[in-house]
Design an enzyme around this catalytic site. Sequence first.
Site, short mmCIF file in Angstrom:
data_model
loop_
_atom_site.label_atom_id
_atom_site.label_comp_id
_atom_site.label_asym_id
_atom_site.label_seq_id
_atom_site.Cartn_x
_atom_site.Cartn_y
_atom_site.Cartn_z
N TYR A 72 1.00 -1.07 0.02
CA TYR A 72 -0.17 0.36 0.12
C TYR A 72 0.88 1.31 -0.08
O TYR A 72 0.38 2.33 -0.86
CB TYR A 72 -1.44 0.27 0.77
CG TYR A 72 -1.55 -0.83 0.63
CD1 TYR A 72 -3.03 -0.88 -0.03
CD2 TYR A 72 -1.91 -2.19 1.26
CE1 TYR A 72 -4.11 -1.08 -0.70
CE2 TYR A 72 -2.90 -3.70 1.12
CZ TYR A 72 -4.12 -2.75 0.35
OH TYR A 72 -4.76 -3.80 -0.16
N GLN A 107 -15.04 2.10 -5.97
CA GLN A 107 -14.50 0.80 -5.83
C GLN A 107 -13.10 1.47 -5.71
O GLN A 107 -12.49 0.43 -5.26
CB GLN A 107 -14.39 -0.80 -6.21
CG GLN A 107 -15.92 -0.60 -6.65
CD GLN A 107 -16.40 -2.10 -7.47
OE1 GLN A 107 -15.71 -3.17 -7.25
NE2 GLN A 107 -16.83 -0.99 -9.06
N ASN A 108 -12.84 2.31 -6.01
CA ASN A 108 -11.74 2.74 -6.66
C ASN A 108 -10.96 3.87 -4.76
O ASN A 108 -11.65 4.12 -4.56
CB ASN A 108 -10.64 3.60 -7.68
CG ASN A 108 -10.85 3.08 -8.84
OD1 ASN A 108 -11.35 1.77 -8.61
ND2 ASN A 108 -11.58 4.15 -9.94
N HIS A 125 -14.30 1.38 -0.77
CA HIS A 125 -13.60 0.24 -0.91
C HIS A 125 -12.31 0.82 0.13
O HIS A 125 -11.38 -0.12 0.61
CB HIS A 125 -12.51 -0.95 -2.17
CG HIS A 125 -13.83 -1.58 -2.03
ND1 HIS A 125 -13.68 -2.01 -3.84
CD2 HIS A 125 -14.85 -2.25 -1.69
CE1 HIS A 125 -14.78 -2.76 -3.80
NE2 HIS A 125 -15.34 -3.06 -2.30
N THR A 193 -15.90 -1.28 -14.12
CA THR A 193 -15.53 -2.20 -13.59
C THR A 193 -15.63 -3.75 -13.62
O THR A 193 -16.69 -3.47 -14.93
CB THR A 193 -16.22 -2.22 -11.76
OG1 THR A 193 -16.62 -2.69 -11.21
CG2 THR A 193 -18.01 -1.92 -12.32
N SER A 194 -15.26 -4.37 -13.54
CA SER A 194 -15.39 -6.39 -14.45
C SER A 194 -16.70 -6.64 -13.29
O SER A 194 -17.30 -7.50 -14.16
CB SER A 194 -13.86 -6.81 -14.44
OG SER A 194 -14.07 -6.97 -12.67
#
Length: 254
Positions: A72, A107-108, A125, A193-194
Amino acid sequence: MAHEKSAVLLKAKLGKAMSINNIVILTGAGISAESGLSTFRDNDGLWEKHRVEDVATPEAFKRDPELVYRFYNMRRQALKDVSPNPAHTALAKLEKIHNGSVTIVTQNVDNLHEQAGSEAVIHMHGELNKGRCTGCSGVFAWHLDMDETTPCPTCEQSGGLRPHIVWFGEMPLFMAEIDSILSEADLFMSIGTSGNVYPAADFVAQINALGRAKTVELNLEPSEGNHMFEESHFGPAAKLVPSYVESILKGEAL
Ligand code: OAD
């Protein structure tokens, strides 16, 4: 008609909203790809170079905190070299000009929506530029590296800091707020997004069950849940998003 300046008229459909007031936009790693940030599941993506089990679970952090901090720290450092692309900028423009609400649920964990000027951004997230203390539960802005010796800026204790990131097996953030925003959406867009990670992958089904909002996917390729969207456009976000935003603002997004 007494519609606000940019509220967009919708075709009258059975049970559907008659105008677009509330726009909810789910974004994923694909929107930041053209800014130079790796996605997770594409070729050469982050999960090809690092195993989820090694760097993105509470168990991994317990087993090998140094590796997790390093992963991170590296991603936080990478944010310093990137800037928003036209997709982020177009969404910020939409928020500014559209007369109803525009909320990004991302979600990023990057900060490119904020850098572009978007204000209503929900990071489900977590955020790379925040830290959390497992001792005092404080959440704070954090732009430097962190490790096991870094003291918490709130309680000043060392050993309890962790990235403010939702790991696999943990509860995403702001879910009650997100549920309420989704339930009032007139237009739901999913960008880059997948559709592999829940609960975000389920938002489109949740919206469809209410029968109220139009659903649109903008992605490089069909996502896992593509069949659930009313409309889709495929291509790079930096090209697709500005043109779709223009169509919303001109009232042609139907
Ligand atoms: P993925 O890497 O799973 O998917 C990225 C999607 O973006 C794919 O469908 C790509 O086809 C698409 N894409 C790539 N480049 C693009 C471009 N230039 N323009 C438009 N689309 C493009 O990333 P996410 O779906 O965001 O969670 O992943 C969801 C979650 O899984 C992440 O938030 C992360 C990850 O594990 C956690 O770490 C908790």
